[in-house]
Design an enzyme around this catalytic site. Structure first.
Site, PDB file in Angstrom:
ATOM      1  N   ARG A 134       0.826  -1.201   0.000  1.00 46.05           N
ATOM      2  CA  ARG A 134       0.000   0.000   0.000  1.00 46.05           C
ATOM      3  C   ARG A 134       0.866   1.260   0.000  1.00 46.05           C
ATOM      4  NH1 ARG A 134      -2.849  -3.912  -0.774  1.00 46.05           N
ATOM      5  NH2 ARG A 134      -4.667  -4.503   0.456  1.00 46.05           N
TER       6      ARG A 134
ATOM      7  N   ASN B  91      -5.457   9.740   4.696  1.00 45.44           N
ATOM      8  CA  ASN B  91      -4.227   8.956   4.793  1.00 45.44           C
ATOM      9  C   ASN B  91      -3.918   8.476   6.212  1.00 45.44           C
ATOM     10  OD1 ASN B  91      -3.228   8.715   2.218  1.00 45.44           O
ATOM     11  ND2 ASN B  91      -2.041  10.608   2.312  1.00 45.44           N
TER      12      ASN B  91
ATOM     13  N   VAL C 158       6.541  11.178   3.959  1.00 42.42           N
ATOM     14  CA  VAL C 158       6.995  12.370   4.677  1.00 42.42           C
ATOM     15  C   VAL C 158       6.167  12.608   5.930  1.00 42.42           C
ATOM     16  CG1 VAL C 158       7.455  14.830   4.486  1.00 42.42           C
ATOM     17  CG2 VAL C 158       7.620  13.368   2.481  1.00 42.42           C
TER      18      VAL C 158
ATOM     19  N   HIS D 256       1.077   4.454  -2.523  1.00 43.03           N
ATOM     20  CA  HIS D 256       0.848   5.812  -2.028  1.00 43.03           C
ATOM     21  C   HIS D 256       2.109   6.657  -2.071  1.00 43.03           C
ATOM     22  CE1 HIS D 256      -3.094   4.890   0.135  1.00 43.03           C
ATOM     23  NE2 HIS D 256      -2.744   3.824  -0.555  1.00 43.03           N
TER      24      HIS D 256
ATOM     25  N   HIS E 280      -5.679  -6.258  -3.437  1.00 38.23           N
ATOM     26  CA  HIS E 280      -6.686  -6.561  -2.425  1.00 38.23           C
ATOM     27  C   HIS E 280      -6.707  -8.027  -2.053  1.00 38.23           C
ATOM     28  CE1 HIS E 280      -9.477  -2.800  -2.648  1.00 38.23           C
ATOM     29  NE2 HIS E 280      -8.332  -2.586  -2.040  1.00 38.23           N
TER      30      HIS E 280
END
Length: 321
Positions: free
Chosen positions: A64, A87, A72, A68, A189
């Site tokens: 994941r 997030n 940071v 993404h 998934h």
């Protein structure tokens, strides 16, 4: 670390880390670190293997995070991409996987501060996929780490759990990814989990005529209702794949054939006749699925990357230099 295009399904589980225009960098290549850190892939693989032995959650969390790529942490009054509300559920084990791999790489004198966090994440992602039963593949390297991260860049960039095929295709096509790529990448998934609050509407409030989404298998819907009763804490977790949740395999597509896609945007891949043939093919052919997945994740790894002077190599993956 650069913030690349994020996979539709993982956005709904873990949030979103930014969207950059579709770009492919010719500077990415295999064996990019051959002259400065020739054993980097072995070093990362060993560190990732140790992390996965500690906790299997690291597999899905790292995958994941790659999708993404928002590593940071916020500093001062700034809110980074990962601090956006969408997030906040990014699993910490994904970050920890990269931190441990970075430490292992930097422990080798010739490698210290020579390998970007973005590239370490790309390698770690390949490794957790392989360790959980998925394909191994060559990783293109040469990414630089980003020098900015803002929560405001997240807003309005993620697909919703009820997106239909047209909406999904539009979002992926804008970043150079085809419908076939989108379906292949959706197989992420097959590992990991989601929160009840992300799909509860399919169980209780889908429509006035059908409170339970009719595309859900009835037994699967009942199972989910037992795990996620009405008014339950929406952060309670449920495995994404009810058959083999810890194995990266084609069970995801078999689940869709049986009405066991957790999100509407999962199940639509089977209910829509345009993508159903692909689902049916990959439900029976591991080789066809894995070939498509490797192609798709390689293309994903090229989207929006920073190279050369557009970024730098972080000394600490959780902070700017």
């Amino acid at each position: 670390m650069d913030a690349r295009f994020v996979l539709a399904w993982s956005l709904l589980i873990l949030g979103f880390c930014g969207l950059f225009p579709y770009t492919v960098s010719a500077q990415l290549k295999q064996n990019y670190y051959a002259n400065v850190c020739p054993n980097v892939e072995t070093i990362v693989r060993d560190a990732v293997g140790k992390k996965v032995k500690q906790t299997s959650v690291a597999v899905a969390a790292t995958i994941r995070l790659f999708f993404h790529d928002c590593f940071v942490q916020s500093t001062g009054s700034n809110k980074a991409e990962k601090d956006h509300p969408d997030n906040l559920s990014l699993a910490g084990d994904g970050f920890d996987t990269v931190i441990k791999a970075k430490a292992a790489v930097d422990a080798v004198p010739s490698c210290k501060n020579k390998v970007s966090c973005a590239d370490i994440l790309a390698m770690a992602t390949r490794d957790v996929i392989t360790l959980s039963g998925g394909p191994s593949y060559a990783v293109e390297l040469g990414r630089m780490d980003g020098v900015s991260s803002n929560a405001t860049s997240v807003e309005g960039k993620l697909p919703k759990p009820f997106f239909n095929l047209d909406q999904l295709n539009t979002m992926f096509a804008a970043n150079g990814l085809s419908q076939t790529d989108m379906v292949a990448l959706s197989a992420a998934h097959t590992v990991g989990f989601s929160h009840c609050g992300q799909f509860a509407n399919r169980l209780y409030n889908f429509s006035r005529q059908n409170p339970v989404d009719a595309t859900l298998d009835k037994n699967y819907a009942a199972q989910l209702q037992s795990q996620c009763p009405k008014n339950v804490d929406p952060t309670i977790v449920v495995t994404m794949d009810p058959i083999s949740p810890n194995t990266f395999d084609k069970a995801y597509f078999k689940n869709l054939q049986q009405g066991k896609g957790l999100f509407s945007l999962d199940q639509v891949l089977f209910t829509d006749t345009r993508s159903r043939p692909t689902v049916n093919n990959w439900a029976v052919s591991t080789s066809a699925f894995e070939t498509a997945f490797v192609s798709a994740i390689t293309k994903l790894g090229r989207v929006g990357v920073k190279t050369g002077k557009n970024g730098n190599i972080r000394r600490d993956c959780s902070a700017f230099n």
